[in-house]
Design a protein around this motif. Sequence first.
Motif, short mmCIF file in Angstrom:
data_model
loop_
_atom_site.label_atom_id
_atom_site.label_comp_id
_atom_site.label_asym_id
_atom_site.label_seq_id
_atom_site.Cartn_x
_atom_site.Cartn_y
_atom_site.Cartn_z
N ILE A 172 -11.73 3.41 -15.60
CA ILE A 172 -10.47 3.13 -16.06
C ILE A 172 -9.83 3.88 -15.01
N VAL A 173 -8.49 2.93 -15.19
CA VAL A 173 -7.74 3.05 -13.91
C VAL A 173 -5.93 3.20 -14.37
N ASP A 174 -5.54 4.09 -14.93
CA ASP A 174 -4.16 4.47 -15.41
C ASP A 174 -3.28 4.42 -14.22
N VAL A 175 -2.85 2.79 -14.19
CA VAL A 175 -1.62 2.87 -13.46
C VAL A 175 0.06 3.70 -13.56
N GLU A 176 0.24 3.79 -14.51
CA GLU A 176 0.98 4.12 -15.31
C GLU A 176 1.51 5.81 -14.60
N GLU A 177 -0.11 6.05 -14.71
CA GLU A 177 0.24 7.50 -14.90
C GLU A 177 -0.83 7.83 -13.27
N GLY A 178 -1.11 6.96 -13.06
CA GLY A 178 -1.33 7.22 -11.41
C GLY A 178 -2.98 8.14 -11.95
N ARG A 179 -4.06 8.02 -12.38
CA ARG A 179 -4.38 8.82 -12.86
C ARG A 179 -6.71 7.44 -12.81
N ILE A 180 -7.68 8.55 -12.61
CA ILE A 180 -9.00 7.63 -12.70
C ILE A 180 -9.54 8.71 -13.74
N HIS A 181 -10.00 7.25 -14.38
CA HIS A 181 -10.55 8.13 -15.45
C HIS A 181 -11.89 8.30 -15.33
N ILE A 182 -13.18 8.61 -15.33
CA ILE A 182 -14.27 8.48 -14.42
C ILE A 182 -15.55 9.34 -15.91
N GLN A 183 -16.31 8.71 -16.82
CA GLN A 183 -16.29 9.02 -17.80
C GLN A 183 -17.90 10.29 -17.16
N PRO B 62 0.86 -0.99 -0.11
CA PRO B 62 0.04 -0.27 0.55
C PRO B 62 0.71 0.80 0.36
N ARG B 63 2.29 0.97 0.13
CA ARG B 63 2.96 2.49 0.47
C ARG B 63 3.20 3.10 -1.21
N ASP B 64 3.91 1.92 -1.81
CA ASP B 64 4.43 2.22 -2.98
C ASP B 64 2.72 2.57 -3.55
N LEU B 65 1.55 2.19 -3.53
CA LEU B 65 0.65 2.91 -4.46
C LEU B 65 -0.25 4.08 -3.57
N ILE B 66 0.18 4.10 -2.68
CA ILE B 66 -0.04 6.02 -2.09
C ILE B 66 1.24 6.55 -2.85
N LEU B 67 1.98 6.70 -2.87
CA LEU B 67 2.79 7.42 -3.73
C LEU B 67 2.50 7.32 -4.79
N GLN B 68 2.14 6.25 -5.61
CA GLN B 68 2.11 6.34 -6.55
C GLN B 68 0.03 7.15 -7.13
N PHE B 69 -0.54 6.95 -6.33
CA PHE B 69 -2.03 7.31 -6.91
C PHE B 69 -2.20 8.42 -5.49
N GLN B 70 -1.55 8.26 -4.94
CA GLN B 70 -2.16 10.04 -3.67
C GLN B 70 -3.14 9.21 -3.25
N HIS B 71 -4.05 11.01 -3.31
CA HIS B 71 -4.79 10.36 -2.06
C HIS B 71 -6.07 9.95 -2.86
N LYS B 72 -5.59 9.55 -4.33
CA LYS B 72 -7.07 9.17 -5.37
C LYS B 72 -6.70 7.33 -4.69
N VAL B 73 -6.69 7.54 -3.93
CA VAL B 73 -6.49 5.44 -3.37
C VAL B 73 -7.83 5.93 -2.38
N LEU B 74 -7.70 6.90 -1.95
CA LEU B 74 -9.82 6.68 -1.55
C LEU B 74 -10.54 6.38 -2.49
N ILE B 75 -10.07 6.97 -3.77
CA ILE B 75 -11.56 6.94 -4.38
C ILE B 75 -11.61 6.02 -4.79
N LEU B 76 -10.26 5.05 -5.28
CA LEU B 76 -10.68 3.80 -6.04
C LEU B 76 -11.18 2.63 -5.00
#
Length: 643
Positions: free
Chosen positions: A443-454, A177-191
């Motif tokens: 769609i969760v772009d893991v490379e960019e650490g972004r969440i795309h919601i239409q 989870p540490r690596d996940l938060i470093l990648q997605f920051q607070h967006k982890v809570l959105i996921l």
Amino acid sequence: MESHGEEESRGPVLHIVVVGFHHKKGCQVEFSYPPLIPEGGHDNSSLPEEWKYLPFLALPDGAHNYQEDTIYFHLPPRNGDQKTVYGVSCYRQIEAKALKVRQADVTRETVQKSVCVLSRLPLYGLLQAKLQLITHAYFEEKDFSQISILKELYDHMNGSLRGTSLEGSQVYLGLSPRDLILQFQHKVLILFKLILLEKKVLFYVSPVNRLVGALMTILSLFPGMIEHGLADSSHYKPRKSTSEDLNLIEVLGGSEDYVSVSVSDISNSNQESGGEAKETSGVNQNETHQAKLKEEEMSQSLTGDNHHLKPPSRTSPDSSESDWETLDPSALEEGAPKEENQEKDSFELPETFPSELAPSRTLPITVQPQPNTGQTVLVQGLVSGLEEDQFGLPLAVFTKGYLCLPYMALQQHHLLSDVTVRGFVAGATNILFRQQRHLSDAIVDVEEGRIHIQDPELRKVLSLTTADLRFADYLVKHVTENRDDVFLDGTGWEGGDEWIRAQFGLYLHSLLSTNLQQDNEKMLADYGAAFVNTWKITHNYRVWYSNKHPALSEITPSHPFQGHYSVADVKLRLSHSVQNSERGKKLGNAVITTSRSVVQTGKAVGQSVGGALTSAKTAMSSWFSAFAQAAPPGYSEQREAKP
């Protein structure tokens, strides 16, 4: 169905399987121990109907672009069993000229094979650690007919893992989870909230080991989910024939010429950075051409008239991909009034929060992980059928047609639109999945650490409240401040993996406890009124609420980071909004331009500074105007009420 005692006596590992890529037959099973079909023998390539996608899961699409990879995947139960089969596969390729024994059917320059373990228990990281060593040794033999090492692996794994408890940190081996938060920051809570809402969530990245690592790490934040919550997560029916599925590229025997299909051949109009060629196994030229046409039809269905797969009726007014990104952070609370026709911005989630901001004067309720003594009492859920603890966890998210597919092969594409599948959390590496945006809610772009919601309505539902932002900021600070401390990994110290899981456990326990209180509207507002109302109509909430869970009386109801608003909260929301909104981005760019101009010399200084200051002033004025309109009346009233 077998009893628990019988399962333990047989050991958790069902089969060791070798999957190879054949130049004529495509991906196929080359060896299985014990045989997948008992009467067929160890070298029989026939497959049980329920596991017909096994070769494509174990040896993933585009694998030829990597020397090695690791895949986690799920298979449906078979023969009356009611539980998911968990697969771990280690892929490698070797140059054909390096082989000591080169068989006649090896005609390519490289040999691609995967060794995989099919298990009753979700011990992904533990199985991977053992399997990688054996796979390496198997390839080092340079003679793939030497299968004795694989039989020894089966016996060793069942001997060493027999009786292994699913309680404890070994379940989470390799999930950080540490690596996940470093990648997605607070967006982890959105996921986290997306999965609670049982939405259709697609993770996308290559290679597969990064994909499955991110997806399974998110699930590890849900108490008991990996250990006991995935038993019903892969109950789907494979297609009976290739003709039923227009999206399927299936292996057909008897062809002499086989080709690799490039992504650019599928759709030249949807170029993705870093896209690599995807190898389509065992398809002859004529069938490949037909498959390409069908895939082009699928890509065009985004704008075409397809009454089976309709895109959302409402989309963001600014429809570029960067504008999908989630949320409307324009108010301190979700109850703030909004004008019907006010201009809508698209938002991104900030990368971090200012480190000097204190969440609130009210001290947050935090929790330190306790050592796991293995004394957790589990009972069979009357409604969910899952093994639940005294709090009713894990929640019955992955049941009744909601799938968890850590890696999804192209041959499984039909599941995205299958009427029997009500939702999914799935991972994919093939660009075709990403192009079919209307088949997923996010769609969760893991490379960019972004969440795309239409869907703009879903973005509103997932807007983080002030209490949520405090919680996310608290996690991000603890992780980023200790990001270089390797001793935190896997420990219970603040900022470590177990500590992060404990914080999400508290968040979920508090949410559940708050839902049981009378007159709880104000407390639930800290989680987001729209979110809570949407969650209450999900299957997992209704199942949980149908039973009594007295242990929740020990949990303090309310959001762990609830409290009165302070100036720090305004700064936090301000930072969040500036980094998310398009106006905020323009303001930031204008400030950067101004800063660069100041350090220049000569005539260009006056010209560029003047223009930049004007741009910054315009952006600032426009942005603050919109922010003031969205300010909640409650905040100004609180300020005026002070003596």
